[in-house]
Design a protein around this motif. Structure first.
Motif, PDB file in Angstrom:
ATOM      1  N   CYS A   1       2.679  38.810 -10.106  1.00  0.00           N
ATOM      2  CA  CYS A   1       2.676  39.876 -11.102  1.00  0.00           C
ATOM      3  C   CYS A   1       1.948  41.076 -10.507  1.00  0.00           C
ATOM      4  O   CYS A   1       1.474  41.038  -9.378  1.00  0.00           O
ATOM      5  CB  CYS A   1       1.986  39.418 -12.386  1.00  0.00           C
ATOM      6  N   ALA A   2       1.863  42.124 -11.300  1.00  0.00           N
ATOM      7  CA  ALA A   2       1.273  43.365 -10.797  1.00  0.00           C
ATOM      8  C   ALA A   2      -0.226  43.224 -10.573  1.00  0.00           C
ATOM      9  O   ALA A   2      -0.857  44.106 -10.009  1.00  0.00           O
ATOM     10  CB  ALA A   2       1.562  44.507 -11.760  1.00  0.00           C
TER      11      ALA A   2
ATOM     12  N   ARG B   1      -0.275  40.349  -6.934  1.00  0.00           N
ATOM     13  CA  ARG B   1       0.371  40.716  -5.672  1.00  0.00           C
ATOM     14  C   ARG B   1      -0.458  41.699  -4.834  1.00  0.00           C
ATOM     15  O   ARG B   1      -0.635  41.490  -3.631  1.00  0.00           O
ATOM     16  CB  ARG B   1       1.787  41.237  -5.911  1.00  0.00           C
ATOM     17  N   PRO B   2      -0.971  42.787  -5.446  1.00  0.00           N
ATOM     18  CA  PRO B   2      -1.793  43.690  -4.624  1.00  0.00           C
ATOM     19  C   PRO B   2      -3.017  42.979  -4.046  1.00  0.00           C
ATOM     20  O   PRO B   2      -3.408  43.228  -2.909  1.00  0.00           O
ATOM     21  CB  PRO B   2      -2.213  44.780  -5.611  1.00  0.00           C
TER      22      PRO B   2
END
Ligand code: SRM
Ligand SMILES: Cc1cc2nc3c(=O)[nH]c(=O)nc-3n(C[C@H](O)[C@H](O)[C@H](O)COP(=O)(O)OP(=O)(O)OC[C@H]3O[C@@H](n4cnc5c(N)ncnc54)[C@H](O)[C@@H]3O)c2cc1C
Ligand code: SF4
Ligand code: FES
Lengths: 810, 112
Positions: free
Chosen positions: A520-521, A524-525
């Protein structure tokens, strides 16, 4: 055909486990639930406020009938399981029906302990465990005048307070001389007794009950010392015993509780158990937070993921008597190996005791002012080295240089219309309403539903408090998972990346059994950062896992245009650079230009398609990206220094330029800022930066862990050094330690508060070899990082697709 | 709530806008139109979706968000939007207009 999962016990732990399971895999099982009580799952800990008339039964229902229907769960309310036929895998109900299972979950909770004395079965002698008991008490309070509560522990005092609120006269009888001896030391217990007496409760301390007398209904209770007390109601609140009868009779190994291993499996591999009925590593638990942790682990195994482990819990307690603030956690008495810090202010009724062992917080008792309870509890769980903050510890988190609004207003005293979250404009009332109507338990839930604490996060402490005062002390402790896609906390993921040499986001997700196909956002980062910082040479930066700003190397603005900030090393510029900026602004009709707080120039309102051309022109004038958008080195702020300033003792400007030349381009867990001042007047504000350098006569002072943003934190002094080369070595080593060990989106300030300054010093001041190694690793990774992202995109056509529409219509 | 989607007035028309390879996996590209941008997304499984490039919250450009599963997270304030329907994921509420898409021989068509 789906496998059949049967749950015995429709209570807090069992249903929580089912909820966790549904989150991971809603379709795996056919689920059937048996509950002896005639209700859906309700919040047992809120029985106390129900008794006190502050809440109703409807308020505390967690899962109504519709919830079971919506999730395809067959619920048998008011039905007790009387035996388990393990050979044929059936459970037998008191109505004679029998139900098959493939897997069974036992969550039968515990039974209140009734002291085995004559008369304990008379009418009017009850316990305090369920809705039925509360109904009995409320009813008795209407008809009678006197009640006795046996037991001066958490439960007994909540019962006594509730009954008193119902208008009946209450005496608490306690075996020992101090109340709540399992949670409080004698000083705090005395304060508590005094304020409860002031409210009208009566106490008989040091009394052992011998018998209860009466014909049909209770009339009086008699003590060992020969005295007697007349009463119409006796509530026994002397403890609980894990409810293991069913399991034991079915031949499942039990000691004090149903014995389970770290996966919460009983000795019968098809049967799991959670909640108060279990015994794990010799411990039984009587609070909700550990049960919730167990629920997560058991769900993980029921879902056949197979890697969750329950390793026991540290617990904290709070007394839910409105108007009395009390918190206790860990070993609060201490012994000869511990040191105690104590504060007692009788006039305001405040008492605090902190127990310290080996520079770690070991236990805490707070009375009268519990605002910092959550913080102390966090320090205990994280095992933070507190030697550096020892002198401030007692005064709370707000004394650690916080000039912001770090949640120190006591949530309980706030009115409903007072704003809690200043970013999203959320009031206390909104939060309380969401918590009660939607059955929320965690700060994450509150964030999701109300947006409070979802932006800058500075009100998280306050939200925690509101949560605690609304639903009781709930937040499951221990290391939280990274996000909903996984059960693994940040540190475990990072370790796996290092140990297993995982060099891509996908390989991490695969190795660690991610629940979602592509995260998800939020994760992932973080994963991308962990991968590229651990394996700078071997990993590939995954641009689709980066936020838009880092993907296009500019800051997105509210209208969808971008801002462009070229690097200005050390804040120093030239007429040529300024001319180039002016030319670019004219050529591309850039509407706004502003000097930033980081000593450089920001051009606002650039359209996305224009970015490569704007960069090309700036590149040609010798400028590179300023990474004003990145979790990366931002600026190195400098002052005039000895070159011009009449006070300057060091050349801070040159030092700043050198630092920026060394560090630009490096990705970090969160943004990273450096400043260099030429003398202790400190015009570059170096003492609120992640790394601050201050020139002194004999060399340089190095400061770390400052923050000037949401929550101001002044740096800690790391050490003094003499040469410019040392400033660079220490600066790079510190940055590398932070890069390797902090969690994603954790700035240096909270990171240092978590690990302790001593830890940092040990790693990179005292240990010269390790410092040199860190420095080397930093320089090595810079080889792959110091590539101007603008140049690649302006002239080499990298990521062309980001800047052009796929098609233009009309 | 989002006002009516301008594009869907009258008969929808299938228009070719480019090929699947033009959009990075887990990414998006924009189709500009006189009535505002359309964001075209490519999920990990190569499914293609088209939404109005305007978040139902405060109009953030969804094409710039992070794509995961069949969802996109708006870059402005992190709302999650379902790519299949354009609906915000609960507990948030709202809908970005959604367009039908079709892929033939690697070419993307959207119904405008
Ligand atoms: C441009 C600038 C304001 C200005 O016009 O001066 C700025 C602009 C933004 N800041 Fe800042 N900050 C700017 C200097 C600062 C400073 C001052 C400084 O660096 O000396 C601070 C306090 C110092 C510090 O960071 O400790 C600062 C503390 C923040 C914070 C709070 C960080 C914290 O840890 O508490 C945020 C929010 C965040 O990062 O999550 C933030 C976030 C932002 C964002 C990125 C908000 C966002 O997500 O869109 C703004 C981007 C605007 C844009 O598109 O350009 N900005 N910001 C400054 C750019 C400096 C530069 O040259 O790169
Ligand atoms: C008044 C009160 C206040 C509390 N306050 C707090 C607090 O502030 N903070 C905190 O952390 N904890 C508090 N607790 C403790 C907390 O409520 C318990 O730890 C928690 O409810 C235990 O969950 P459980 O699922 O193990 O058991 P329970 O919630 O008791 O659930 C067990 C269920 O199983 C049913 N059952 C048992 N045997 C069978 C059978 N054979 N067949 C079918 N059904 C069966 C029972 O009827 C019961 O409904 C409080 C408890 C009480 C009573
Ligand atoms: S620039 Fe910084 S302080 Fe100013 S509005 Fe944006 S985030 Fe807030
Ligand atoms: S504009 Fe999309 S979340 Fe706010």
């Amino acid at each position: 055909m789906k496998e059949k999962l049967v749950l015995i016990g429709n209570g807090m732990a069992g249903i929580r486990a089912i909820e966790e399971l549904l989150k991971i895999n809603p379709d795996l099982y056919d689920i059937t639930v048996f509950g002896a009580e005639p209700y859906g799952n309700y919040n047992r800990i809120l029985l106390s406020p129900v008794l006190a008339g502050e809440k109703t039964i409807e308020d505390i229902i967690l899962n109504d009938d519709q919830w079971y229907v919506d999730n395809d769960i067959t619920l048998h309310k008011g039905k007790t399981i009387v035996s388990i036929d393990r050979k044929n895998r059936n459970v037998v109900c008191d109505d004679g029906t029998s139900t098959h299972y493939d897997r069974l979950l036992i969550a039968t909770g515990s039974n209140p302990f009734m002291i085995p004395i004559p008369g304990n079965d008379l009418e009017g002698v009850i316990s305090f465990r369920d809705i039925h008991d509360v109904d009995l008490m409320i009813d008795a309070a209407k008809k009678f005048k006197h009640a006795v509560v046996i037991g001066g522990g958490l439960l007994g005092l909540e019962a006594a307070n509730g009954l008193m609120q119902q208008g009946i006269s209450v005496t608490v009888v306690h075996l020992l001389d101090t109340l709540m001896e399992r949670q409080l030391d004698t000083d705090a217990a005395e304060l508590l007794r005094a304020s409860l007496e002031e409210r009208g409760l009566h106490f008989l301390m040091g009394k052992q009950t011998e018998s209860i007398t009466g014909e049909d209904r209770v009339k009086s209770i008699r003590f060992k010392d020969g005295t007697e007390l007349y009463t119409d109601l006796v509530v026994m609140a002397v403890g609980i015993r894990p409810n293991i009868e069913l399991a034991k009779n079915s031949g499942i190994h039990c000691e004090q509780g149903v014995v389970v291993n770290d996966t919460l499996q009983t000795f019968d591999p098809r049967i799991y158990a959670v909640g108060e009925c279990i015994q794990h590593r010799g411990m039984t638990y009587g609070l909700v937070a550990p049960l919730f942790e167990m629920a997560k682990v058991v769900a993980n195994h029921l879902a056949k993921m197979g890697y969750g482990r329950y390793e026991g819990s540290v617990t904290s307690t709070k007394l839910k008597v409105t108007g009395i603030d009390l918190f206790s956690a860990g070993d609060f008495n201490g012994d000869e190996t511990t040191e105690n810090i104590v504060m007692k202010d009788a006039s305001t009724g405040v008492y605090k005791k902190l127990v310290i062992k080996d520079n770690r917080l070991h236990g805490a008792v707070l009375y009268g002012d519990t605002v910092d309870g959550a913080w102390y509890f966090r320090l205990m769980r994280e095992e933070t080295d507190i030697s550096d903050i020892r002198s401030h510890l007692l005064f709370g988190e707000s004394h650690l240089g916080d000039a912001g609004h770090g949640g120190q207003n006591a949530a309980a005293t706030m009115s409903d219309d007072m704003q809690v979250c200043d970013c999203n404009g959320v009031c206390k009332g909104d939060i309380v309403k969401a918590i009660t109507t939607k059955g929320l338990f965690t700060v994450d839930d509150v964030k999701l539903h109300t947006k409070a604490a979802a932006s800058c996060g500075s009100c998280t402490g306050l939200v925690e408090q509101i949560l605690a005062s609304t639903v009781g002390d709930y937040e499951a402790p221990e290391h939280a998972p990274m996000c909903k896609c996984t059960d693994h906390p940040h540190d475990d993921v990072r370790k796996a990346i290092r140990d297993q040499k995982l060099t891509s986001v996908e390989s991490v997700m695969k190795f660690m059994d991610w629940r979602t196909p592509d995260g998800c956002a939020s994760c992932r980062p973080a994963l991308n950062y962990y991968v590229i910082s651990s394996w700078p040479a071997d990993s590939k930066d995954d641009y689709q896992s980066r936020f838009i700003n880092e993907r296009v190397h500019a800051n997105i603005q509210k209208d969808g245009t971008y801002s462009v900030v070229p690097r200005m090393f050390g804040g120093v510029t030239t007429p040529d650079e300024l001319r180039a900026i002016a030319d670019v602004a004219d050529k591309y009709n850039i509407p706004d230009i502003k000097v930033t707080g980081g000593q450089r120039i920001d051009m606002f309102g650039v359209k996305k398609e224009q970015l490569p051309a704007v960069w090309k022109d700036l590149n040609e004038a010798g400028m590179v990206s300023g990474h004003a958008y990145g979790k990366a080195l931002r600026t190195v702020k400098t002052c005039v220094g000895s070159k011009w300033c009449r006070f300057g003792v060091q050349d801070s400007t040159q030092m700043g330029i050198d630092m920026e030349k060394m560090t630009w381009g490096s990705w970090t867990p969160h943004k990273y800022k450096i400043a260099v001042s030429g003398c202790p007047r400190n015009c570059a504000e170096a003492t609120i930066k992640d790394f601050g350098v201050v020139g002194v006569e004999s060399g340089w002072e190095l400061h770390v862990g400052g923050n000037g943003g949401i929550k101001v934190r002044v740096t800690d002094l790391l050490c003094r050094v003499e040469t410019e080369e040392e400033v660079k070595e220490y600066g790079a080593a510190f940055m590398q330690l932070y890069r390797e060990e902090a969690r994603y989106l954790e700035r240096t300030a909270p990171w240092i508060e978590r690990v302790g300054l001593s830890y940092v010093k040990e790693k990179m001041v005292e240990d010269a070899d390790n410092r040199a190694a860190l420095y080397q690793r930093f320089l090595e990774s810079q080889k792959y990082a110091q590539i101007d992202p603008w140049a690649e995109r302006a002239s080499e056509g990298v990521d062309q697709h980001e800047f052009t529409p796929i098609k233009k219509l009309g | 709530m989002q006002a009516e989607v301008k594009f869907s007035k009258g008969e929808a028309q299938w228009l070719e806008i480019g090929s699947v390879e033009d959009i990075p996996k887990l990414g998006a590209r924009v189709v500009t139109t006189p009535d505002g941008d359309i964001a075209v997304f490519r999920a990990a499984d190569d499914a293609i979706f088209a939404l109005r490039d305007k978040c139902p919250h405060k109009g953030g450009p969804l094409s710039q968000g992070i794509v995961h599963g069949h969802k996109v997270t708006c870059p402005m304030h992190n709302w999650n939007i379902d790519l299949e329907t354009g609906e915000a994921v609960a507990p948030d509420e709202g809908c970005a207009g959604h367009f039908k898409t079709n892929v033939e021989n690697g070419k993307i068509f959207i119904a405008i």
